[in-house]
Motif scaffolding. Structure first.
Motif, mmCIF file in Angstrom:
data_model
loop_
_atom_site.group_PDB
_atom_site.id
_atom_site.type_symbol
_atom_site.label_atom_id
_atom_site.label_comp_id
_atom_site.label_asym_id
_atom_site.label_seq_id
_atom_site.Cartn_x
_atom_site.Cartn_y
_atom_site.Cartn_z
ATOM 1 N N UNK A 6 -33.257 -55.609 -39.628
ATOM 2 C CA UNK A 6 -33.967 -54.383 -39.285
ATOM 3 C C UNK A 6 -34.334 -54.409 -37.808
ATOM 4 N N UNK A 7 -34.422 -53.231 -37.242
ATOM 5 C CA UNK A 7 -34.855 -53.132 -35.858
ATOM 6 C C UNK A 7 -36.374 -53.211 -35.813
ATOM 7 N N UNK A 8 -36.921 -53.906 -34.817
ATOM 8 C CA UNK A 8 -38.379 -53.993 -34.708
ATOM 9 C C UNK A 8 -38.949 -52.651 -34.237
ATOM 10 N N UNK A 9 -40.254 -52.476 -34.390
ATOM 11 C CA UNK A 9 -40.875 -51.264 -33.859
ATOM 12 C C UNK A 9 -40.623 -51.164 -32.352
ATOM 13 N N UNK A 10 -40.561 -49.957 -31.849
ATOM 14 C CA UNK A 10 -40.201 -49.725 -30.460
ATOM 15 C C UNK A 10 -41.087 -50.514 -29.490
ATOM 16 N N UNK A 11 -42.391 -50.491 -29.693
ATOM 17 C CA UNK A 11 -43.293 -51.170 -28.763
ATOM 18 C C UNK A 11 -43.008 -52.675 -28.738
ATOM 19 N N UNK A 12 -42.801 -53.269 -29.880
ATOM 20 C CA UNK A 12 -42.484 -54.700 -29.940
ATOM 21 C C UNK A 12 -41.155 -54.976 -29.240
ATOM 22 N N UNK A 13 -40.183 -54.115 -29.455
ATOM 23 C CA UNK A 13 -38.886 -54.279 -28.813
ATOM 24 C C UNK A 13 -39.017 -54.204 -27.293
ATOM 25 N N UNK A 14 -39.780 -53.231 -26.790
ATOM 26 C CA UNK A 14 -39.941 -53.066 -25.349
ATOM 27 C C UNK A 14 -40.646 -54.268 -24.718
ATOM 28 N N UNK A 15 -41.660 -54.775 -25.394
ATOM 29 C CA UNK A 15 -42.370 -55.956 -24.887
ATOM 30 C C UNK A 15 -41.427 -57.156 -24.863
ATOM 31 N N UNK A 16 -40.687 -57.336 -25.943
ATOM 32 C CA UNK A 16 -39.738 -58.456 -26.018
ATOM 33 C C UNK A 16 -38.680 -58.346 -24.927
ATOM 34 N N UNK A 17 -38.176 -57.147 -24.683
ATOM 35 C CA UNK A 17 -37.159 -56.943 -23.653
ATOM 36 C C UNK A 17 -37.718 -57.268 -22.269
ATOM 37 N N UNK A 18 -38.961 -56.864 -22.018
ATOM 38 C CA UNK A 18 -39.578 -57.149 -20.717
ATOM 39 C C UNK A 18 -39.807 -58.649 -20.538
ATOM 40 N N UNK A 19 -40.278 -59.320 -21.556
ATOM 41 C CA UNK A 19 -40.464 -60.776 -21.474
ATOM 42 C C UNK A 19 -39.133 -61.476 -21.223
ATOM 43 N N UNK A 20 -38.104 -61.015 -21.872
ATOM 44 C CA UNK A 20 -36.778 -61.607 -21.675
ATOM 45 C C UNK A 20 -36.313 -61.407 -20.239
ATOM 46 N N UNK A 21 -36.499 -60.203 -19.696
ATOM 47 C CA UNK A 21 -36.108 -59.915 -18.319
ATOM 48 C C UNK A 21 -36.877 -60.810 -17.344
ATOM 49 N N UNK A 22 -38.189 -60.920 -17.554
ATOM 50 C CA UNK A 22 -39.003 -61.754 -16.675
ATOM 51 C C UNK A 22 -38.613 -63.230 -16.781
ATOM 52 N N UNK A 23 -38.318 -63.683 -17.977
ATOM 53 C CA UNK A 23 -37.909 -65.076 -18.168
ATOM 54 C C UNK A 23 -36.614 -65.370 -17.410
ATOM 55 N N UNK A 24 -35.684 -64.423 -17.402
ATOM 56 C CA UNK A 24 -34.439 -64.608 -16.650
ATOM 57 C C UNK A 24 -34.717 -64.699 -15.154
ATOM 58 N N UNK A 25 -35.613 -63.853 -14.656
ATOM 59 C CA UNK A 25 -35.951 -63.893 -13.233
ATOM 60 C C UNK A 25 -36.593 -65.229 -12.864
ATOM 61 N N UNK A 26 -37.488 -65.704 -13.708
ATOM 62 C CA UNK A 26 -38.160 -66.975 -13.446
ATOM 63 C C UNK A 26 -37.155 -68.122 -13.465
#
Length: 83
Positions: A6-26
């Motif tokens: 199942x797809x997660x709720x939109x807000x959870x997905x957006x937070x997860x995507x942002x954390x993933x993006x930041x982790x890649x930058x770090x």
């Protein structure tokens, strides 16, 4: 949710995507050095080539550049960059 594919709720997905993006930058900055560090190194190389054979002018340009970068790195708000 993952088991049922199942797809997660939109807000959870957006937070997860942002954390993933930041982790890649770090991870990239940790491995390759920050882009600011690379820019500083490249600018110093340009100044060294530009002022080759003129050590007084080179030192003056490097001092000015050092002051500018110190000011840039200490900036906490975009409005601080406006001079």
């Amino acid at each position: 949710m993952l088991v049922d594919r199942e797809k997660p709720p939109l807000m959870l997905y957006l937070i997860w995507a942002e954390y993933t993006r930041l982790a890649k930058e770090i991870a990239s900055a940790a491995f390759f050095g920050s882009s600011i560090d690379r820019a500083i190194d490249q600018r110093c190389e340009v100044l060294n080539r530009e002022f080759a054979g003129r050590p007084d002018e080179l030192n003056s340009a490097l001092d000015e550049f050092t002051e500018i970068m110190a000011s840039f790195e200490s900036t906490r708000d975009p409005d601080d960059l406006i001079s």
